[in-house]
Write a protein that holds these residues in place. Structure first.
Motif, PDB file in Angstrom:
ATOM      1  N   PRO A   1       0.809  -1.228   0.000  1.00 51.00           N
ATOM      2  CA  PRO A   1       0.000   0.000   0.000  1.00 51.00           C
ATOM      3  C   PRO A   1       0.838   1.271   0.000  1.00 51.00           C
ATOM      4  O   PRO A   1       0.297   2.372  -0.132  1.00 51.00           O
ATOM      5  N   ARG A   2       2.185   1.130   0.141  1.00 49.25           N
ATOM      6  CA  ARG A   2       3.051   2.311   0.183  1.00 49.25           C
ATOM      7  C   ARG A   2       3.858   2.418  -1.113  1.00 49.25           C
ATOM      8  O   ARG A   2       4.382   1.431  -1.602  1.00 49.25           O
ATOM      9  N   VAL A   3       3.960   3.626  -1.608  1.00 51.18           N
ATOM     10  CA  VAL A   3       4.729   3.921  -2.816  1.00 51.18           C
ATOM     11  C   VAL A   3       6.015   4.626  -2.401  1.00 51.18           C
ATOM     12  O   VAL A   3       5.977   5.602  -1.638  1.00 51.18           O
ATOM     13  N   ALA A   4       7.159   4.148  -2.883  1.00 47.52           N
ATOM     14  CA  ALA A   4       8.448   4.736  -2.536  1.00 47.52           C
ATOM     15  C   ALA A   4       8.719   5.983  -3.367  1.00 47.52           C
ATOM     16  O   ALA A   4       8.403   6.026  -4.566  1.00 47.52           O
ATOM     17  N   ILE A   5       9.293   6.998  -2.742  1.00 49.14           N
ATOM     18  CA  ILE A   5       9.743   8.207  -3.431  1.00 49.14           C
ATOM     19  C   ILE A   5      11.260   8.118  -3.532  1.00 49.14           C
ATOM     20  O   ILE A   5      11.957   8.104  -2.514  1.00 49.14           O
ATOM     21  N   ILE A   6      11.761   8.027  -4.760  1.00 57.25           N
ATOM     22  CA  ILE A   6      13.191   7.784  -4.985  1.00 57.25           C
ATOM     23  C   ILE A   6      13.770   8.948  -5.777  1.00 57.25           C
ATOM     24  O   ILE A   6      13.179   9.388  -6.762  1.00 57.25           O
ATOM     25  N   ARG A   7      14.948   9.438  -5.339  1.00 47.27           N
ATOM     26  CA  ARG A   7      15.637  10.503  -6.057  1.00 47.27           C
ATOM     27  C   ARG A   7      17.032  10.014  -6.430  1.00 47.27           C
ATOM     28  O   ARG A   7      17.725   9.409  -5.600  1.00 47.27           O
ATOM     29  N   GLY A   8      17.424  10.255  -7.681  1.00 47.46           N
ATOM     30  CA  GLY A   8      18.747   9.818  -8.103  1.00 47.46           C
ATOM     31  C   GLY A   8      18.945  10.014  -9.588  1.00 47.46           C
ATOM     32  O   GLY A   8      18.170  10.713 -10.259  1.00 47.46           O
ATOM     33  N   VAL A   9      19.974   9.374 -10.107  1.00 48.16           N
ATOM     34  CA  VAL A   9      20.334   9.478 -11.521  1.00 48.16           C
ATOM     35  C   VAL A   9      19.689   8.331 -12.287  1.00 48.16           C
ATOM     36  O   VAL A   9      19.852   7.157 -11.916  1.00 48.16           O
ATOM     37  N   LEU A  10      18.963   8.665 -13.347  1.00 47.64           N
ATOM     38  CA  LEU A  10      18.365   7.631 -14.191  1.00 47.64           C
ATOM     39  C   LEU A  10      19.453   7.020 -15.070  1.00 47.64           C
ATOM     40  O   LEU A  10      20.189   7.730 -15.761  1.00 47.64           O
ATOM     41  N   THR A  11      19.568   5.706 -15.042  1.00 47.30           N
ATOM     42  CA  THR A  11      20.574   4.984 -15.815  1.00 47.30           C
ATOM     43  C   THR A  11      19.870   4.058 -16.793  1.00 47.30           C
ATOM     44  O   THR A  11      19.030   3.258 -16.389  1.00 47.30           O
TER      45      THR A  11
ATOM     46  N   LEU B   1      11.952   8.377 -21.077  1.00 52.35           N
ATOM     47  CA  LEU B   1      12.975   7.839 -20.185  1.00 52.35           C
ATOM     48  C   LEU B   1      14.337   7.782 -20.873  1.00 52.35           C
ATOM     49  O   LEU B   1      15.369   8.047 -20.237  1.00 52.35           O
ATOM     50  N   GLU B   2      14.359   7.455 -22.157  1.00 52.63           N
ATOM     51  CA  GLU B   2      15.635   7.410 -22.868  1.00 52.63           C
ATOM     52  C   GLU B   2      16.269   8.794 -22.949  1.00 52.63           C
ATOM     53  O   GLU B   2      17.493   8.940 -22.836  1.00 52.63           O
ATOM     54  N   ARG B   3      15.468   9.844 -23.132  1.00 54.27           N
ATOM     55  CA  ARG B   3      16.012  11.202 -23.207  1.00 54.27           C
ATOM     56  C   ARG B   3      16.521  11.680 -21.854  1.00 54.27           C
ATOM     57  O   ARG B   3      17.363  12.584 -21.786  1.00 54.27           O
ATOM     58  N   LEU B   4      16.009  11.099 -20.766  1.00 62.58           N
ATOM     59  CA  LEU B   4      16.413  11.521 -19.428  1.00 62.58           C
ATOM     60  C   LEU B   4      17.592  10.707 -18.891  1.00 62.58           C
ATOM     61  O   LEU B   4      17.928  10.811 -17.716  1.00 62.58           O
ATOM     62  N   ASN B   5      18.210   9.896 -19.735  1.00 64.77           N
ATOM     63  CA  ASN B   5      19.363   9.102 -19.308  1.00 64.77           C
ATOM     64  C   ASN B   5      20.458  10.018 -18.737  1.00 64.77           C
ATOM     65  O   ASN B   5      20.893  10.973 -19.382  1.00 64.77           O
TER      66      ASN B   5
ATOM     67  N   LEU C   1       6.498   2.393 -12.298  1.00 67.27           N
ATOM     68  CA  LEU C   1       6.676   3.840 -12.263  1.00 67.27           C
ATOM     69  C   LEU C   1       5.316   4.533 -12.332  1.00 67.27           C
ATOM     70  O   LEU C   1       4.557   4.327 -13.279  1.00 67.27           O
ATOM     71  N   PHE C   2       5.033   5.391 -11.320  1.00 64.98           N
ATOM     72  CA  PHE C   2       3.774   6.124 -11.274  1.00 64.98           C
ATOM     73  C   PHE C   2       3.952   7.611 -11.584  1.00 64.98           C
ATOM     74  O   PHE C   2       3.160   8.199 -12.308  1.00 64.98           O
ATOM     75  N   ASN C   3       4.968   8.235 -10.991  1.00 65.50           N
ATOM     76  CA  ASN C   3       5.219   9.664 -11.168  1.00 65.50           C
ATOM     77  C   ASN C   3       6.696   9.892 -11.465  1.00 65.50           C
ATOM     78  O   ASN C   3       7.551   9.137 -10.986  1.00 65.50           O
ATOM     79  N   LEU C   4       6.980  10.970 -12.223  1.00 59.47           N
ATOM     80  CA  LEU C   4       8.369  11.307 -12.531  1.00 59.47           C
ATOM     81  C   LEU C   4       8.518  12.810 -12.688  1.00 59.47           C
ATOM     82  O   LEU C   4       7.723  13.460 -13.365  1.00 59.47           O
ATOM     83  N   LYS C   5       9.551  13.381 -12.035  1.00 57.30           N
ATOM     84  CA  LYS C   5       9.976  14.763 -12.231  1.00 57.30           C
ATOM     85  C   LYS C   5      11.474  14.734 -12.533  1.00 57.30           C
ATOM     86  O   LYS C   5      12.206  13.917 -11.969  1.00 57.30           O
ATOM     87  N   ASP C   6      11.923  15.636 -13.406  1.00 59.70           N
ATOM     88  CA  ASP C   6      13.364  15.732 -13.635  1.00 59.70           C
ATOM     89  C   ASP C   6      13.886  17.047 -13.072  1.00 59.70           C
ATOM     90  O   ASP C   6      13.133  17.925 -12.664  1.00 59.70           O
ATOM     91  N   ARG C   7      15.219  17.194 -13.044  1.00 54.58           N
ATOM     92  CA  ARG C   7      15.844  18.350 -12.390  1.00 54.58           C
ATOM     93  C   ARG C   7      15.569  19.650 -13.132  1.00 54.58           C
ATOM     94  O   ARG C   7      15.652  20.743 -12.560  1.00 54.58           O
ATOM     95  N   ASP C   8      15.263  19.549 -14.446  1.00 50.35           N
ATOM     96  CA  ASP C   8      15.043  20.747 -15.255  1.00 50.35           C
ATOM     97  C   ASP C   8      13.573  21.120 -15.360  1.00 50.35           C
ATOM     98  O   ASP C   8      13.236  22.095 -16.026  1.00 50.35           O
ATOM     99  N   ASN C   9      12.707  20.349 -14.733  1.00 49.73           N
ATOM    100  CA  ASN C   9      11.276  20.581 -14.878  1.00 49.73           C
ATOM    101  C   ASN C   9      10.601  20.250 -13.552  1.00 49.73           C
ATOM    102  O   ASN C   9      10.512  19.086 -13.169  1.00 49.73           O
ATOM    103  N   ALA C  10      10.154  21.282 -12.834  1.00 47.46           N
ATOM    104  CA  ALA C  10       9.564  21.052 -11.518  1.00 47.46           C
ATOM    105  C   ALA C  10       8.206  20.370 -11.596  1.00 47.46           C
ATOM    106  O   ALA C  10       7.773  19.728 -10.645  1.00 47.46           O
ATOM    107  N   SER C  11       7.521  20.490 -12.726  1.00 44.97           N
ATOM    108  CA  SER C  11       6.214  19.852 -12.866  1.00 44.97           C
ATOM    109  C   SER C  11       6.378  18.384 -13.214  1.00 44.97           C
ATOM    110  O   SER C  11       7.460  17.930 -13.608  1.00 44.97           O
TER     111      SER C  11
END
Length: 284
Positions: A95-105, A141-145, A176-186
């Motif tokens: 029932p819990r979703v993890a919030i993970i921050r890091g580099v997409l590989t 996802l490929e562009r955010l590598n 994967l449910f949600n995604l934000k990148d460093r250049d886009n706060a939304s």
């Protein structure tokens, strides 16, 4: 290979995300029941085989009996083992979703093809999570590598794991449910917002639309190729390649025409209709 990332928090799963997760893992649940059913069938057929052979010739020689017992017992043990694999498999939706921050590989995985060659498919990692994105997300996802991103992902607690290779030691599969990148706060991906706005069956509707629009071009390509080959008896290599190329181009043009007419029809029926790209759809 080091995958850079860390879990910075967690939240409760939404009802839309839970429904989506159940749909994604449904095939794995069916696999459990399939294994148990195959195990029962093998076990029962092994017992039946032994009984039939005994009734057919109860005075069979000792060596033959030993061989038959070995085969029957082996089949029964195999059935019991397959049943055990299905029975022991567990798949839990947390029932819990993890919030993970890091580099997409992004890594390429070798996949043997039926023709004997090797194909490559991309895999997407953040931290120790192997991400499975929703339909239409893989170009993004490929562009955010190599980018620093933040994702909300549901870990799939599965035992035994589907990936048994040493390459996956310490790796957990996650939806994967949600995604934000460093250049886009939304949000670049917001599944809950997508389902709230377009309904839970939005991905199924997209798939059905593509499949239905693809059928006429496919039949056109096959029909053209068959007509020219039979009509003009073109059986040389270059002639066949030329016919295939022309047929594929004709099919592609027909698909674009059908897509254009479909959008026009939808716009005529609903003036507020908008044709969205996969990325626009995933933003919710």
């Amino acid at each position: 290979m080091t995958y850079h990332g860390a879990i910075i928090g967690e939240r409760l799963i939404t009802r839309h995300e839970y429904h989506y997760a159940k749909q994604v893992v449904a095939t794995h649940r069916y696999l459990f029941w399939f294994l148990m059913g195959v195990g029962v069938l093998l076990l029962c057929s092994g017992v039946g085989l032994g009984v039939v052979i005994y009734l057919d010739d109860p005075w069979m020689e000792t060596v033959a009996w030993l061989l038959i017992v070995f085969l029957v017992v082996g089949q029964m043990l195999g059935g019991a083992f397959i049943f055990w694999l299905g029975y022991k498999r567990r798949l839990r939706i947390d029932p819990r979703v993890a919030i993970i921050r890091g580099v997409l590989t992004v890594l390429k995985k070798r996949v043997p093809s039926n023709a004997g060659g090797v194909n490559y498919v991309n895999e997407y990692y953040i931290g120790n999570a192997l991400l499975h994105g929703p339909p239409g997300s893989y170009d993004l996802l490929e562009r955010l590598n190599g980018h620093v991103i933040e994702v909300h992902a549901l870990f799939l607690r599965m035992y035994p794991p589907l990936n048994l290779s040493k390459r996956y030691k310490g790796i957990e599969e996650a939806l994967l449910f949600n995604l934000k990148d460093r250049d886009n706060a939304s949000d670049r991906i917001n599944l809950n917002g997508t389902f709230e706005k377009y309904g839970r069956k939005v991905f199924k509707r997209q798939a059905w639309r593509f499949n239905l629009l693809s059928l006429p071009p496919m039949f056109l390509s096959l029909g053209l190729a068959f007509y020219f080959i039979v009509k003009f008896e073109l059986f040389t290599f270059w002639a066949l390649m030329g016919i295939m190329l022309i047929s594929i181009i004709a099919g592609g043009l027909m698909y674009e025409l059908l897509e254009y007419l479909y959008r026009k029809l939808r716009k005529g029926l609903d003036p507020d209709y908008q044709s969205l790209t996969p990325e626009e759809l995933l933003k919710g």
